[in-house]
Design an enzyme around this catalytic site. Structure first.
Site, PDB file in Angstrom:
ATOM      1  N   ARG A 130     -24.291   9.087  -8.018  1.00 19.14           N
ATOM      2  CA  ARG A 130     -24.499   9.683  -6.695  1.00 19.14           C
ATOM      3  C   ARG A 130     -23.470   9.196  -5.679  1.00 19.14           C
ATOM      4  O   ARG A 130     -22.676   8.306  -5.937  1.00 19.14           O
ATOM      5  CB  ARG A 130     -25.919   9.438  -6.210  1.00 19.14           C
ATOM      6  CG  ARG A 130     -26.259   8.001  -5.911  1.00 19.14           C
ATOM      7  CD  ARG A 130     -27.739   7.936  -5.565  1.00 19.14           C
ATOM      8  NE  ARG A 130     -28.223   6.575  -5.491  1.00 19.14           N
ATOM      9  CZ  ARG A 130     -29.501   6.257  -5.642  1.00 19.14           C
ATOM     10  NH1 ARG A 130     -30.421   7.143  -5.895  1.00 19.14           N
ATOM     11  NH2 ARG A 130     -29.872   4.995  -5.523  1.00 19.14           N
ATOM     12  N   ARG A 161     -18.052  -6.835  12.029  1.00 21.84           N
ATOM     13  CA  ARG A 161     -17.447  -7.717  13.045  1.00 21.84           C
ATOM     14  C   ARG A 161     -17.532  -9.190  12.686  1.00 21.84           C
ATOM     15  O   ARG A 161     -17.035 -10.022  13.446  1.00 21.84           O
ATOM     16  CB  ARG A 161     -18.154  -7.497  14.391  1.00 21.84           C
ATOM     17  CG  ARG A 161     -18.047  -6.074  14.844  1.00 21.84           C
ATOM     18  CD  ARG A 161     -18.208  -5.830  16.322  1.00 21.84           C
ATOM     19  NE  ARG A 161     -19.201  -6.561  17.051  1.00 21.84           N
ATOM     20  CZ  ARG A 161     -19.830  -6.053  18.109  1.00 21.84           C
ATOM     21  NH1 ARG A 161     -19.590  -4.825  18.495  1.00 21.84           N
ATOM     22  NH2 ARG A 161     -20.682  -6.785  18.771  1.00 21.84           N
ATOM     23  N   GLU A 176     -17.825   6.613  13.157  1.00 22.18           N
ATOM     24  CA  GLU A 176     -18.947   6.873  14.072  1.00 22.18           C
ATOM     25  C   GLU A 176     -18.591   7.858  15.189  1.00 22.18           C
ATOM     26  O   GLU A 176     -19.479   8.433  15.814  1.00 22.18           O
ATOM     27  CB  GLU A 176     -19.444   5.569  14.691  1.00 22.18           C
ATOM     28  CG  GLU A 176     -18.447   4.890  15.619  1.00 22.18           C
ATOM     29  CD  GLU A 176     -18.974   3.606  16.247  1.00 22.18           C
ATOM     30  OE1 GLU A 176     -20.144   3.262  16.047  1.00 22.18           O
ATOM     31  OE2 GLU A 176     -18.185   2.936  16.942  1.00 22.18           O
ATOM     32  N   ASP A 204     -11.547  -1.879  16.610  1.00 22.31           N
ATOM     33  CA  ASP A 204     -11.330  -0.435  16.723  1.00 22.31           C
ATOM     34  C   ASP A 204      -9.840  -0.070  16.617  1.00 22.31           C
ATOM     35  O   ASP A 204      -9.513   1.069  16.320  1.00 22.31           O
ATOM     36  CB  ASP A 204     -11.872   0.100  18.059  1.00 22.31           C
ATOM     37  CG  ASP A 204     -13.353  -0.196  18.234  1.00 22.31           C
ATOM     38  OD1 ASP A 204     -14.035  -0.418  17.218  1.00 22.31           O
ATOM     39  OD2 ASP A 204     -13.832  -0.212  19.383  1.00 22.31           O
ATOM     40  N   GLY A 249     -26.125  -5.848  29.826  1.00 20.75           N
ATOM     41  CA  GLY A 249     -26.886  -5.659  31.067  1.00 20.75           C
ATOM     42  C   GLY A 249     -26.596  -6.714  32.124  1.00 20.75           C
ATOM     43  O   GLY A 249     -27.023  -6.585  33.264  1.00 20.75           O
TER      44      GLY A 249
END
Ligand code: F6P
Length: 359
Positions: free
Chosen positions: A176, A269, A233, A141, A77
């Site tokens: 599982r 990260r 994601e 990334d 911001g």
């Protein structure tokens, strides 16, 4: 004597402090002064600009392996290129940055940043005119074109691998599955690499379409009754909203497959910087310092075919498919994602990992 300024912009990752320390060391050996700009471009928006001058006490070698950035990466911001563009204050922002850079009497700026920061630096390059601008690519990334490696990626893959290794033990105990969501934005490299490392049962990435029924069938036919479904994601499922891992988990539950979700989030990260990332950091810092010596500007350090050299920011910007965010005209990202002929895709398939509908 040159004065060089260093700043870290965008999200943090492991390896930033190693680059900063190696830049500092190499620069001081050349008799140069090193100024650290705090909080990326935020630090330049203040009068006087927020900076620190490094010395051996402020930058001890044993701390260079730590994740995060000693220079900070800025607050969400705060006034930066994105927020300035969104709020129509770009011209004010430009003037402020230019004024601060001149006030600091810098000869060169080393900007350690990701895809967005590097694109913005190129698009707003007049801010750096008369100085040398050298960029160093960092991102977990791995979505930056014209370089085979980016700082932070190797450590992120290691973090994710360690996280999943542990999950695998509890998965086995309870017969599982774990649906684990990785970071990576629209790029599947992180999920793909970690998925190969852990022997995931399936890896879903944004670049490859997948079919939920095929995924379910693949899990049901697995020789094991536990394992990990790694979900990047950036994937989406038509007609569904929410977090990708939750969407997949619900589908598996509906098909009678016992599962849990797990989110490593920002731990990806913050790993202790791996040796590979430290070596990469040293190579890129050395390359950046040589570029300053050679009077280069508007370049990015890059590894290609094992050689570390500079490539021009113009080439970086113009490479690949360009996606433009309509809200931020200057923010362009090149499509340096998992290509259909990435050898890891075939390896995954050959190892019995469901990777999507590749055929
Ligand atoms: O670009 C790095 C990255 O970690 C992405 O993988 C992730 O989507 C994003 O940043 C998270 O950003 P933030 O730190 O703002 O949550």
């Amino acid at each position: 004597m040159k004065r060089i300024g260093i700043l870290t912009t965008g999200g943090d990752c492991s390896g930033l402090n190693t680059v900063i320390q190696r830049l500092y060391r190499g620069a001081t050996l050349r008799g140069w002064r090193v100024i650290g700009i705090l909080d990326g471009t935020d630090g330049l928006c203040e009068t006087p600009p927020r900076v620190i001058e490094f010395n051996n006490e402020t930058l001890p070698i044993e701390c260079a392996r730590l994740a995060g950035s000693f220079l900070h990466n800025g607050r969400a911001g705060a006034l930066n290129f994105e927020t300035a563009a969104e709020t129509g204050r770009l011209s004010h922002f430009h003037k402020q940055l230019r004024k601060s850079l001149l006030e600091l009497k810098l000869d060169a700026v080393v900007l350690i940043g990701g895809n967005g920061s590097l694109s913005l630096a190129w698009c707003n390059r007049e801010i750096y005119s008369g100085l040398q601008l050298i960029c160093i690519p960092k991102t977990i990334d791995m979505d930056i074109p014209l370089t085979d490696k980016t700082i932070g990626f190797n450590t992120a893959v290691q973090q994710l691998t360690s996280f999943c290794d542990q999950l695998m033990l509890t998965a086995r105990s309870h017969h599982r599955w774990f649906v684990t969501q990785t970071m990576g934005r629209d790029c599947g490299q992180l999920a793909l690499n970690a998925g190969i490392a852990i022997g995931a049962t399936a890896i879903l990435i944004p670049e490859i379409k997948f079919d939920v029924n095929s995924l379910i069938e693949h899990i049901k036919n697995s020789p094991r009754d536990y394992g990990i479904i790694l979900v990047s994601e950036g994937i989406s499922l038509r007609g569904h909203s929410g977090r990708p891992a939750d969407m997949i988990s619900r589908k598996l539950t509906a098909a009678g497959i016992e599962n849990r979700t797990a989110y490593p989030e920002h731990t990806q990260r913050v790993g202790d910087t791996t040796a590979a990332d430290r070596i990469l950091a040293a190579r890129m810092a050395d390359c950046a310092l040589r570029a300053i010596e050679n009077n280069e500007t508007y370049v990015m350090t890059a590894i290609n075919n094992c050689v570390c050299e500079t490539v021009s920011l113009a080439d970086f910007f113009n490479t690949g498919d360009i996606n433009t965010d309509p809200n931020i005209p200057d923010l362009k990202t090149s499509d340096a994602y998992v290509s259909p002929d990435d050898p890891l895709l075939e390896i995954a398939t050959n190892m019995g990992i469901y990777i999507g509908e590749t055929k």
